[in-house]
Motif scaffolding. Structure first.
Motif, PDB file in Angstrom:
ATOM      1  N   ALA A  84       0.813  -1.248   0.059  1.00  0.00           N
ATOM      2  CA  ALA A  84      -0.108   0.044  -0.158  1.00  0.00           C
ATOM      3  C   ALA A  84       0.892   0.940   0.030  1.00  0.00           C
ATOM      4  N   ALA A  85       2.140   1.243   0.735  1.00  0.00           N
ATOM      5  CA  ALA A  85       2.928   2.307   0.872  1.00  0.00           C
ATOM      6  C   ALA A  85       3.531   2.635  -0.693  1.00  0.00           C
ATOM      7  N   VAL A  86       3.761   1.313  -1.461  1.00  0.00           N
ATOM      8  CA  VAL A  86       4.376   1.572  -2.537  1.00  0.00           C
ATOM      9  C   VAL A  86       3.543   2.075  -3.749  1.00  0.00           C
ATOM     10  N   ILE A  87       2.305   1.902  -3.453  1.00  0.00           N
ATOM     11  CA  ILE A  87       1.196   2.611  -4.226  1.00  0.00           C
ATOM     12  C   ILE A  87       0.962   4.021  -4.119  1.00  0.00           C
ATOM     13  N   ALA A  88       0.973   4.285  -2.721  1.00  0.00           N
ATOM     14  CA  ALA A  88       0.985   5.694  -2.296  1.00  0.00           C
ATOM     15  C   ALA A  88       2.229   6.570  -2.589  1.00  0.00           C
ATOM     16  N   ALA A  89       3.360   5.846  -2.786  1.00  0.00           N
ATOM     17  CA  ALA A  89       4.440   6.753  -2.857  1.00  0.00           C
ATOM     18  C   ALA A  89       4.716   6.795  -4.568  1.00  0.00           C
ATOM     19  N   ASN A  90       3.868   6.482  -5.503  1.00  0.00           N
ATOM     20  CA  ASN A  90       4.371   6.544  -6.718  1.00  0.00           C
ATOM     21  C   ASN A  90       4.411   7.917  -7.258  1.00  0.00           C
ATOM     22  N   PRO A  91       5.623   8.333  -7.782  1.00  0.00           N
ATOM     23  CA  PRO A  91       5.693   9.560  -7.853  1.00  0.00           C
ATOM     24  C   PRO A  91       5.127   9.895  -9.482  1.00  0.00           C
ATOM     25  N   TYR A  92       4.660   8.886 -10.183  1.00  0.00           N
ATOM     26  CA  TYR A  92       4.010   9.149 -11.652  1.00  0.00           C
ATOM     27  C   TYR A  92       2.682   8.875 -11.633  1.00  0.00           C
ATOM     28  N   PRO A  93       1.629   9.194 -10.831  1.00  0.00           N
ATOM     29  CA  PRO A  93       0.545   8.701 -10.904  1.00  0.00           C
ATOM     30  C   PRO A  93      -0.351   8.941 -12.242  1.00  0.00           C
ATOM     31  N   ASP A  94      -0.151  10.013 -13.015  1.00  0.00           N
ATOM     32  CA  ASP A  94      -0.714  10.192 -14.277  1.00  0.00           C
ATOM     33  C   ASP A  94      -0.157   8.999 -15.385  1.00  0.00           C
ATOM     34  N   PHE A  95       1.029   8.807 -15.101  1.00  0.00           N
ATOM     35  CA  PHE A  95       1.705   7.519 -16.120  1.00  0.00           C
ATOM     36  C   PHE A  95       1.319   6.399 -15.829  1.00  0.00           C
ATOM     37  N   ALA A  96       0.727   6.279 -14.507  1.00  0.00           N
ATOM     38  CA  ALA A  96      -0.140   4.984 -14.035  1.00  0.00           C
ATOM     39  C   ALA A  96      -1.413   4.773 -14.407  1.00  0.00           C
ATOM     40  N   LYS A  97      -2.118   5.754 -14.579  1.00  0.00           N
ATOM     41  CA  LYS A  97      -3.320   5.754 -15.025  1.00  0.00           C
ATOM     42  C   LYS A  97      -3.367   5.585 -16.709  1.00  0.00           C
ATOM     43  N   SER A 101       1.152  -0.525 -17.986  1.00  0.00           N
ATOM     44  CA  SER A 101       2.049  -1.776 -18.198  1.00  0.00           C
ATOM     45  C   SER A 101       3.378  -1.183 -18.415  1.00  0.00           C
ATOM     46  N   HIS A 102       3.866   0.122 -18.518  1.00  0.00           N
ATOM     47  CA  HIS A 102       4.908   0.706 -18.881  1.00  0.00           C
ATOM     48  C   HIS A 102       5.570   1.219 -17.741  1.00  0.00           C
ATOM     49  N   LEU A 103       4.783   1.429 -16.513  1.00  0.00           N
ATOM     50  CA  LEU A 103       5.421   1.920 -15.349  1.00  0.00           C
ATOM     51  C   LEU A 103       5.927   0.580 -14.303  1.00  0.00           C
ATOM     52  N   VAL A 104       6.977   0.469 -14.125  1.00  0.00           N
ATOM     53  CA  VAL A 104       7.523  -0.428 -13.404  1.00  0.00           C
ATOM     54  C   VAL A 104       8.084  -0.037 -11.754  1.00  0.00           C
ATOM     55  N   VAL A 105       7.824  -1.053 -11.027  1.00  0.00           N
ATOM     56  CA  VAL A 105       8.653  -0.693  -9.835  1.00  0.00           C
ATOM     57  C   VAL A 105       9.580  -1.753  -9.424  1.00  0.00           C
ATOM     58  N   VAL A 106      10.732  -1.289  -9.066  1.00  0.00           N
ATOM     59  CA  VAL A 106      11.828  -2.324  -8.633  1.00  0.00           C
ATOM     60  C   VAL A 106      11.939  -2.524  -7.363  1.00  0.00           C
ATOM     61  N   THR A 163       0.643  -5.524 -12.242  1.00  0.00           N
ATOM     62  CA  THR A 163       1.178  -6.572 -11.185  1.00  0.00           C
ATOM     63  C   THR A 163       1.143  -6.055  -9.747  1.00  0.00           C
ATOM     64  N   VAL A 164       1.694  -4.820  -9.522  1.00  0.00           N
ATOM     65  CA  VAL A 164       1.749  -4.238  -8.272  1.00  0.00           C
ATOM     66  C   VAL A 164       0.272  -4.066  -7.406  1.00  0.00           C
ATOM     67  N   THR A 165      -0.438  -3.429  -8.506  1.00  0.00           N
ATOM     68  CA  THR A 165      -1.770  -3.249  -7.808  1.00  0.00           C
ATOM     69  C   THR A 165      -2.478  -4.761  -7.468  1.00  0.00           C
ATOM     70  N   LYS A 166      -2.457  -5.669  -8.450  1.00  0.00           N
ATOM     71  CA  LYS A 166      -3.153  -6.690  -8.218  1.00  0.00           C
ATOM     72  C   LYS A 166      -2.650  -7.441  -7.014  1.00  0.00           C
ATOM     73  N   LEU A 167      -1.225  -7.451  -6.786  1.00  0.00           N
ATOM     74  CA  LEU A 167      -0.714  -8.072  -5.710  1.00  0.00           C
ATOM     75  C   LEU A 167      -1.206  -7.311  -4.301  1.00  0.00           C
ATOM     76  N   ALA A 168      -1.233  -6.210  -4.547  1.00  0.00           N
ATOM     77  CA  ALA A 168      -1.766  -5.314  -3.083  1.00  0.00           C
ATOM     78  C   ALA A 168      -3.190  -5.700  -3.065  1.00  0.00           C
ATOM     79  N   ALA A 169      -4.008  -6.027  -3.791  1.00  0.00           N
ATOM     80  CA  ALA A 169      -5.452  -6.250  -3.797  1.00  0.00           C
ATOM     81  C   ALA A 169      -5.395  -7.635  -3.131  1.00  0.00           C
ATOM     82  N   MET A 170      -4.478  -8.399  -3.542  1.00  0.00           N
ATOM     83  CA  MET A 170      -4.548  -9.858  -2.884  1.00  0.00           C
ATOM     84  C   MET A 170      -4.197 -10.001  -1.451  1.00  0.00           C
ATOM     85  N   VAL A 171      -3.536  -9.142  -1.023  1.00  0.00           N
ATOM     86  CA  VAL A 171      -2.846  -9.023   0.388  1.00  0.00           C
ATOM     87  C   VAL A 171      -3.764  -8.132   1.213  1.00  0.00           C
TER      88      VAL A 171
END
Length: 172
Positions: A84-97, A101-106, A163-171
């Protein structure tokens, strides 16, 4: 019960480290991890590991997988709060929307040093944007990941925003 996400690095990518997700789920159940579920075929595992968390779970799972399947893989564990913190800290929310599929988290083991952060930005040759936030690096790939020449000077495992948002929803 706290669900954990274990991200296995380099599994089923380019023909390396073959590990069918059904085999991984069955293995986890057999050795006592509850609620074992996977997402896609690339080493995204959700499980209930009792009191094991973080680095302790990473080390134990790594050793267990190596003993069972005969190869070593790095594993990066996060719980629901961390995702949840990873999602909240996303510095590119417009790109995420616009292009998730071309925004990644390492996902990294630790916080990159200032030298690594500078080296990451210096490695950028194209239109990618890079930002480190704690133990995570966010990268936009507006021209696609396959054609990028970006090579990060830190080791981690990469997941796209979907994938990040789907995993967050799963947990959650």
């Amino acid at each position: 019960m706290t669900l954990q996400v274990a991200l296995l690095r380099g599994v089923n990518v380019g023909g390396n480290k073959k590990l069918p997700m059904a085999d991984l789920r069955a293995f986890c159940a057999r050795i006592g991890y509850g609620e074992a579920r996977t997402l896609l075929q690339s080493g995204n595992l959700v499980l209930e590991a009792g009191k094991l968390k973080g680095a302790a779970l990473e080390q134990k799972l790594c050793a267990e997988i190596e003993a069972e399947f005969g190869f070593r893989t790095e594993i990066f564990v996060r719980d629901g709060k961390a995702l949840a913190a990873v999602i909240a800290a996303n510095p590119y929310p417009d790109f995420a929307k616009a292009d998730p599929s071309h925004l990644v988290v390492v996902f990294l083991k630790g916080v990159p040093s200032d030298a690594h952060a500078k080296a990451m930005n210096a490695a950028r040759e194209g239109p990618e944007q890079i930002r480190a936030e704690g133990r995570h690096v966010y990268i936009t790939y507006p021209m696609g990941i396959a054609d990028s020449r970006l090579k990060l000077p830190v080791e981690g495992t990469m997941r796209n925003w979907n994938t990040v948002t789907k995993l967050a929803a799963m947990v959650s």
